[in-house]
Design a protein around this motif. Sequence first.
Motif, PDB file in Angstrom:
ATOM      1  N   ALA A  13      21.690 135.301  89.099  1.00 13.42           N
ATOM      2  CA  ALA A  13      23.141 135.310  89.296  1.00 13.42           C
ATOM      3  C   ALA A  13      23.596 136.640  89.886  1.00 13.42           C
ATOM      4  N   HIS A  14      23.053 137.744  89.370  1.00 13.06           N
ATOM      5  CA  HIS A  14      23.449 139.064  89.860  1.00 13.06           C
ATOM      6  C   HIS A  14      23.045 139.229  91.321  1.00 13.06           C
ATOM      7  N   GLU A  15      21.856 138.765  91.676  1.00 12.23           N
ATOM      8  CA  GLU A  15      21.434 138.846  93.072  1.00 12.23           C
ATOM      9  C   GLU A  15      22.346 138.019  93.971  1.00 12.23           C
ATOM     10  N   SER A  16      22.758 136.856  93.479  1.00 10.79           N
ATOM     11  CA  SER A  16      23.624 135.996  94.289  1.00 10.79           C
ATOM     12  C   SER A  16      24.970 136.659  94.535  1.00 10.79           C
ATOM     13  N   PHE A  17      25.506 137.322  93.495  1.00 10.86           N
ATOM     14  CA  PHE A  17      26.793 138.000  93.666  1.00 10.86           C
ATOM     15  C   PHE A  17      26.647 139.177  94.633  1.00 10.86           C
TER      16      PHE A  17
ATOM     17  N   SER B 226      19.767 143.130  81.740  1.00  8.15           N
ATOM     18  CA  SER B 226      19.201 142.413  80.598  1.00  8.15           C
ATOM     19  C   SER B 226      18.694 143.391  79.538  1.00  8.15           C
ATOM     20  N   ASN B 227      18.057 144.482  79.970  1.00  9.20           N
ATOM     21  CA  ASN B 227      17.587 145.488  79.009  1.00  9.20           C
ATOM     22  C   ASN B 227      18.734 146.053  78.192  1.00  9.20           C
ATOM     23  N   ALA B 228      19.834 146.358  78.873  1.00 11.18           N
ATOM     24  CA  ALA B 228      20.957 147.010  78.201  1.00 11.18           C
ATOM     25  C   ALA B 228      21.774 146.048  77.354  1.00 11.18           C
ATOM     26  N   HIS B 229      21.688 144.754  77.623  1.00 10.88           N
ATOM     27  CA  HIS B 229      22.527 143.805  76.878  1.00 10.88           C
ATOM     28  C   HIS B 229      21.680 142.853  76.035  1.00 10.88           C
TER      29      HIS B 229
ATOM     30  N   PHE C  93      19.413 128.966  91.758  1.00 13.82           N
ATOM     31  CA  PHE C  93      20.074 129.178  90.474  1.00 13.82           C
ATOM     32  C   PHE C  93      19.941 127.936  89.592  1.00 13.82           C
ATOM     33  N   ARG C  94      20.051 126.773  90.222  1.00 14.54           N
ATOM     34  CA  ARG C  94      19.945 125.518  89.471  1.00 14.54           C
ATOM     35  C   ARG C  94      18.573 125.391  88.813  1.00 14.54           C
ATOM     36  N   ALA C  95      17.517 125.751  89.549  1.00 19.80           N
ATOM     37  CA  ALA C  95      16.170 125.644  88.985  1.00 19.80           C
ATOM     38  C   ALA C  95      16.026 126.500  87.738  1.00 19.80           C
TER      39      ALA C  95
ATOM     40  N   GLU D  91      16.299 135.989  83.272  1.00 22.85           N
ATOM     41  CA  GLU D  91      16.021 135.563  84.638  1.00 22.85           C
ATOM     42  C   GLU D  91      17.253 134.917  85.269  1.00 22.85           C
ATOM     43  N   VAL D  92      17.983 134.125  84.489  1.00 18.16           N
ATOM     44  CA  VAL D  92      19.209 133.519  85.008  1.00 18.16           C
ATOM     45  C   VAL D  92      20.217 134.613  85.367  1.00 18.16           C
ATOM     46  N   ALA D  93      20.331 135.626  84.488  1.00 18.50           N
ATOM     47  CA  ALA D  93      21.244 136.735  84.779  1.00 18.50           C
ATOM     48  C   ALA D  93      20.818 137.468  86.050  1.00 18.50           C
ATOM     49  N   GLN D  94      19.507 137.625  86.237  1.00 16.37           N
ATOM     50  CA  GLN D  94      19.018 138.333  87.417  1.00 16.37           C
ATOM     51  C   GLN D  94      19.328 137.548  88.689  1.00 16.37           C
TER      52      GLN D  94
END
Length: 611
Positions: free
Chosen positions: A221-225, A141-144, A244-246, A216-219
């Motif tokens: 999602a990344h953890e899930s992958f 998230s910081n980089a993008h 993820f839905r929440a 937070e959504v990106a985080q």
Amino acid sequence: MSVVSAPVPRQPATRAVLRRGLGVIWGGIQVERRPFALAVVGSVLWAAATVGTAGAIGWLTDAVIEPAVGRRSVSAADLWAIFGLLALVLAVNVVGVILRRVYATVAGFNLQARYRRGVTRQYLRLPLAWHHRHPSGQLLSNAHADVEATWQVFNPLPMAIGVIFMLLIAGGMMILVDPFLAFIGLLVFPGLFAANLVFQRAMSPRITRAQELRAEVAQVAHESFEAALVVKSMGREDEEADRFRARTLELRDSLVEVGRTRGTFEPVIEAIPTLGTLAVLGVGTWQVAQGDLDAAQVVQMAYLFSILAFPVRALGWVLAEIPRSVVGYDRVQHVLTARGGLEYGEGRARRDGGPAASRLDSVTYRHEGEEQPALHAVDLVVPAGSTTALVGPTGSGKSTLTNLALRLVDVEGGAVTLDGADVRDLGKGEIPAVATLVPQQTFLFDDTVRNNVTLGADASDESVWAALRVAQAEGFVRALPDGLDAMIGERGGMLSGGQRQRVALARAVWRRPRLLVLDDATSAVDPSVEQAILAGLREASDGMTVLVVAYRMATITLADQVVYLEHGRVLDRGTHAELVDRCRGYADLVHAYAREAAERAAVERSEEEAR
């Protein structure tokens, strides 16, 4: 794996936020002077042409259209005058819009690229301890997202500057036409600015919160992958989907709130210039009836207000983006100003061939935030050309010791030397040139086998095959459809765990390091394959010292010396036979390893017989 929800930050358009935001903008302008200057030139041309359109229409109404209406005919000269003047104004407008949009985009994306490179360079410079404190989703998230939020303001900024020129030119034109009518019309702009300011105050915290939720959504999602294997093997798909839905629902609600606020304010802001236009038309019509103005002047004034309605919104866009820029800039600066990293000396590691000698003298190391040291007063000598096995229960400090030996982290106390030189005195890149680590958690790139072994360096096929042969990887690589040029997928997903470890080991062997450190690097391969690998390393180790974190008896018994650790301390060292006789903790541990290996072998035999 939970993500703590941050409270909605208050980001009103205070002087402090505006001042900091303007400081961020000025810093960006200083970096991208030329593109931004060209964007402003284009914006001024656009502003002049836009206002000039009103003047042109007023002049054409007075000089061409009204006479043509009066004589009830239109000559070719009249048509050419109308077409030529409007075409000239349109050409200037088009050139201005092109310059403004192209160079505003260039300036904004140049800044984004510059800061993304800076953030990623900083990631590479910062020590492992810093990365352990920051989740990968946040770093992405910081980089993008945060870099993008910081410099998004450069999209409307040149237009907003052009609007200021437009207002000055239009105000002057209206005053020249009729001061009283200009005063009536210009009363609209304080109301428009006030509405934009209220709009900005209402939108800023909502936009900022939406920005945080995107991260937070990106985080999540990344953890899930990254944790796909854990999630699937533990049957946690539904729970992970709910997590993820929440977050996505919270992001949805935040964006709906942004849209609701925008939908409430935008009609009001759109209506204000229309009210001004109606006021100008009403008062202007009365003045025409009184003989104080002519119709062309009223048309010119009304048109000026109609064309100013949308561009003035650009000022509100900039005001709305400033708090978001400040939030993004602060997050990016948190990375760019982070302290830490390794300081390097001017020394050079010996590169004349032959194995390296490594030594740890009274080394102490403590992980950040922990009271107890991971290693305490550790003394260890790894003789040149030897194979040293580190053995100990989980958490005894074995992996930490390997990281210190290669200076991936720095000691808190004591010293680590390589061939007698303190590793802190060596120059940058000296240790990787002569020493290599193969960790248990291997990482392979989505590339060919060849490039994963050589990491893109020029190499002959013979040297790559030789490294694969030592790592017992030659057989399965030759069986791949394209051999060395076979693509192995993201993180080596086309290979098994043991095959990935062997390719990673070949990567290290290909470099012919003088010191090879293996952190349980053969845990996923069969015991028979592991023995062949270790035998191959011994044959190829005439110029190599091997330091290995060992769990299997095959590895331990092949070592020249075994070092036993417990609770961050070296309790004993010697050969395997010596430690079994005199060290109770070591004997219990290796016997447990042996029992586990025997049980695993029995299970494998029974499965084979069943098949």
